[in-house]
Design a protein around this motif. Structure first.
Motif, short mmCIF file in Angstrom:
data_model
loop_
_atom_site.label_atom_id
_atom_site.label_comp_id
_atom_site.label_asym_id
_atom_site.label_seq_id
_atom_site.Cartn_x
_atom_site.Cartn_y
_atom_site.Cartn_z
N LEU A 195 0.83 -1.21 0.00
CA LEU A 195 0.00 0.00 0.00
C LEU A 195 0.87 1.25 0.00
CD1 LEU A 195 -2.78 -0.99 2.58
CD2 LEU A 195 -3.02 -0.83 0.10
N GLN A 196 1.92 1.24 0.80
CA GLN A 196 2.79 2.41 0.89
C GLN A 196 3.52 2.67 -0.43
OE1 GLN A 196 4.15 2.52 5.54
NE2 GLN A 196 4.79 0.78 4.36
N VAL A 197 3.99 1.60 -1.06
CA VAL A 197 4.69 1.77 -2.34
C VAL A 197 3.73 2.27 -3.41
CG1 VAL A 197 5.86 0.54 -4.20
CG2 VAL A 197 6.46 0.07 -1.83
N GLU A 198 2.52 1.72 -3.47
CA GLU A 198 1.55 2.18 -4.46
C GLU A 198 1.21 3.65 -4.25
OE1 GLU A 198 -2.93 1.20 -6.22
OE2 GLU A 198 -2.10 -0.02 -4.59
N LEU A 199 1.05 4.07 -3.00
CA LEU A 199 0.76 5.47 -2.72
C LEU A 199 1.92 6.36 -3.18
CD1 LEU A 199 -0.96 7.67 -1.42
CD2 LEU A 199 0.10 7.12 0.78
N ALA A 200 3.15 5.95 -2.92
CA ALA A 200 4.30 6.75 -3.33
C ALA A 200 4.39 6.85 -4.85
CB ALA A 200 5.59 6.13 -2.77
N ARG A 201 4.11 5.76 -5.55
CA ARG A 201 4.18 5.79 -7.02
C ARG A 201 3.08 6.67 -7.60
NH1 ARG A 201 5.38 -0.09 -9.53
NH2 ARG A 201 6.35 1.18 -11.14
N LEU A 202 1.90 6.63 -7.01
CA LEU A 202 0.82 7.48 -7.50
C LEU A 202 1.12 8.96 -7.25
CD1 LEU A 202 -2.38 5.45 -6.48
CD2 LEU A 202 -1.46 5.81 -8.78
N GLU A 203 1.69 9.27 -6.09
CA GLU A 203 2.07 10.65 -5.81
C GLU A 203 3.12 11.14 -6.81
OE1 GLU A 203 3.27 10.60 -1.75
OE2 GLU A 203 1.24 10.98 -0.99
N HIS A 204 4.05 10.28 -7.15
CA HIS A 204 5.07 10.64 -8.13
C HIS A 204 4.46 10.79 -9.52
CE1 HIS A 204 9.10 10.98 -9.76
NE2 HIS A 204 8.87 10.00 -10.60
N LEU A 205 3.55 9.88 -9.87
CA LEU A 205 2.91 9.92 -11.19
C LEU A 205 2.04 11.16 -11.34
CD1 LEU A 205 2.17 8.58 -13.91
CD2 LEU A 205 0.37 7.33 -12.68
N SER A 206 1.40 11.59 -10.26
CA SER A 206 0.48 12.72 -10.36
C SER A 206 1.18 14.00 -10.79
CB SER A 206 -0.22 12.94 -9.01
OG SER A 206 0.72 13.31 -8.01
N THR A 207 2.49 14.09 -10.54
CA THR A 207 3.23 15.28 -10.96
C THR A 207 3.67 15.20 -12.41
OG1 THR A 207 5.39 14.36 -10.29
CG2 THR A 207 4.10 15.53 -8.62
N ARG A 208 3.46 14.06 -13.05
CA ARG A 208 3.92 13.86 -14.42
C ARG A 208 2.78 13.69 -15.42
NH1 ARG A 208 8.10 13.88 -11.70
NH2 ARG A 208 10.19 13.63 -12.54
N LEU A 209 1.58 14.13 -15.05
CA LEU A 209 0.44 14.05 -15.95
C LEU A 209 0.30 15.29 -16.83
CD1 LEU A 209 -2.33 12.53 -13.66
CD2 LEU A 209 -1.09 11.40 -15.49
N VAL A 210 1.04 16.34 -16.48
CA VAL A 210 0.89 17.59 -17.22
C VAL A 210 1.25 17.37 -18.69
CG1 VAL A 210 1.61 19.99 -17.37
CG2 VAL A 210 1.44 18.87 -15.15
N ARG A 211 0.32 17.68 -19.58
CA ARG A 211 0.48 17.54 -21.03
C ARG A 211 0.74 16.10 -21.45
NH1 ARG A 211 4.11 22.87 -22.67
NH2 ARG A 211 2.68 24.43 -21.80
N GLY A 212 0.56 15.18 -20.54
CA GLY A 212 0.75 13.78 -20.91
C GLY A 212 -0.30 13.29 -21.87
N TRP A 213 -1.44 13.98 -21.95
CA TRP A 213 -2.53 13.59 -22.86
C TRP A 213 -2.82 14.72 -23.85
CZ3 TRP A 213 -4.15 8.66 -22.68
CH2 TRP A 213 -3.87 7.94 -21.53
N SER A 214 -1.82 15.50 -24.21
CA SER A 214 -2.05 16.63 -25.10
C SER A 214 -2.44 16.21 -26.50
CB SER A 214 -0.78 17.50 -25.16
OG SER A 214 0.33 16.72 -25.60
N HIS A 215 -2.27 14.92 -26.85
CA HIS A 215 -2.65 14.45 -28.18
C HIS A 215 -4.15 14.21 -28.29
CE1 HIS A 215 -2.14 10.96 -25.62
NE2 HIS A 215 -2.89 10.25 -26.47
N LEU A 216 -4.87 14.25 -27.16
CA LEU A 216 -6.31 14.02 -27.17
C LEU A 216 -7.05 15.34 -27.09
CD1 LEU A 216 -6.60 11.01 -24.72
CD2 LEU A 216 -6.56 10.94 -27.20
N GLU A 217 -8.16 15.45 -27.83
CA GLU A 217 -8.99 16.64 -27.75
C GLU A 217 -9.90 16.54 -26.54
OE1 GLU A 217 -11.14 16.95 -31.35
OE2 GLU A 217 -9.38 17.38 -32.60
N ARG A 218 -10.48 17.67 -26.16
CA ARG A 218 -11.44 17.68 -25.07
C ARG A 218 -12.64 16.84 -25.45
NH1 ARG A 218 -12.38 21.08 -20.68
NH2 ARG A 218 -10.71 22.45 -21.33
N GLN A 219 -13.05 15.97 -24.55
CA GLN A 219 -14.19 15.10 -24.82
C GLN A 219 -15.49 15.88 -24.78
OE1 GLN A 219 -13.94 12.10 -21.85
NE2 GLN A 219 -12.09 11.17 -22.67
#
Length: 384
Positions: free
Chosen positions: A125-149
């Protein structure tokens, strides 16, 4: 080590990028990165070194160095490029576009190792939480190839959520769920801790730099069978055992996760529940690799993390381990107050372990003497 890729690249090969920005422990940091990636499963690697005054804002390493890295990755057929420093999300994306390979920084590698090694429910649980916290900072423009739904029905339907917003919401929901489960485990740990306090049992926690030999020492003291291996972060999950000392009675000893230079803050936050055993301990056995040339720097790094989690005020005793690899002999050193400040042992050979047990017993007696000392009633007198 890494997720499979559609390109015909070797998942066990990586290019390591170690840039010198004037750090005093530059050579040791290269050696540590090599050990980190080997602990994560890399078997083939090459090191790209270089000097810079400051990181490049766009590519961290500069365009010329990135071309050198790309050539090395092609020659090695590496699936991944690992940087020995923390990359910003923008730098990571720019590098992946140019190198056409997964790019990881030091924090990502440590998270990968933790994900591989966690065994208990709490650890996972602790490792998954740490990975999600790290991933949350790397979502910026990660989906810029998709248009607004599109959202809504018919002509009333307006712009809906972007994919990045959906991902943020899903990650946030999962993180709240994980924190709730960890809070339950933390409360259970508090109940167990209160029971030990009622029984007036000395609580001892082993802390130290990763691969200093904490688990080997823990096994030797408690006759446990925890995994002890010559690699970084061999064990993650906190283990607690009772030890009977003839001169002091029962003592509870806990083996905790090892620390490392620049330990990611997301890991420190996620493992706070586990590290509470350190905060609430009566005594810290700070295990130091006596054979390491950078033992002083490693000791400073451990003390920095202890201060970050609020354990810097817990009484501490240095345990210089692995003296069998040095000219040092088993022994005990005391400070100017007569208290034991350092014990020299070898957990592998058993040399000096009796001295360490005696030191723990002395600490237990000192705790009992302080608990039974007469209370100065003048301290409780209130002014009229």
């Amino acid at each position: 080590m890494f997720e499979p890729d559609t390109r015909p690249a070797d998942p066990q090969a990586a290019v390591l990028v170690c840039l010198d920005f004037g750090e005093r422990d530059y050579a040791e940091s290269i050696e540590e990165l090599v050990r980190l990636v080997e602990s994560a499963g890399v078997t083939r690697h090459c090191v790209i070194a270089g000097r810079r005054e400051r990181p490049d804002a766009k590519l961290f390493a500069g365009s010329g160095k990135v071309e050198e890295i790309a050539r090395a990755a092609e020659e090695l057929n590496a699936m991944c490029v690992v940087f020995n420093h923390e990359l910003s999300p923008a730098q990571e994306r720019n590098l992946e576009k140019l190198l056409k390979r997964r790019v990881m920084d030091r924090t990502s590698v440590i998270l990968e190792i933790f994900a591989q090694r966690a065994q208990t429910t709490e650890g996972k649980l602790q490792v998954e939480l740490a990975r999600l916290e790290h991933l949350s900072t790397r979502l910026v423009r990660g989906w810029s190839h998709l248009e607004r739904q599109r959202g809504g029905l018919g002509k009333t339907g307006g712009p809906g959520e972007k994919q990045i917003e959906i991902d943020r919401r899903l990650i946030g929901s999962r993180m709240r769920l994980l924190r709730g489960k960890l809070d339950q485990l933390r409360r259970r740990r508090q109940v167990q801790r209160r029971a030990r306090v009622r029984r007036e049992v000395l609580s001892v926690s082993l802390v130290g730099y990763t691969n200093a030999g904490k688990t080997t020492l823990f096994n030797a003291l408690t006759n446990a069978r925890g995994l002890a291996a010559d690699r970084l972060f061999a064990t993650l999950d906190t283990t607690t055992r009772r030890v009977w000392l003839p001169d002091a009675g029962e003592v509870v000893v806990s083996d905790t996760v090892g620390f490392i230079r620049d330990l990611p803050h997301t890991l420190v936050a996620a493992f706070r529940a586990t590290l509470e055993e350190t905060v609430h301990a009566d005594l810290l056995l700070h295990v130091v690799d006596a054979a390491a040339s950078v033992r002083a720097a490693q000791t400073e790094q451990v003390n920095a993390v202890l201060k970050e989690i609020g354990a810097d005020r817990v009484p501490q005793m240095l345990v210089w381990n692995k003296i069998d690899r040095t000219p040092l002999a088993p022994g005990v050193e005391r400070d100017e107050c007569g208290s034991i400040s350092r014990v020299r042992v070898s957990a592998r050979t058993g040399a000096g372990l009796e001295l360490l047990r005696d030191a723990m017993a002395e600490a237990a007696k000192r705790k009992g003497a302080a608990r039974n000392a007469p209370i100065d009633q003048a301290l409780f007198l209130q002014p009229h």
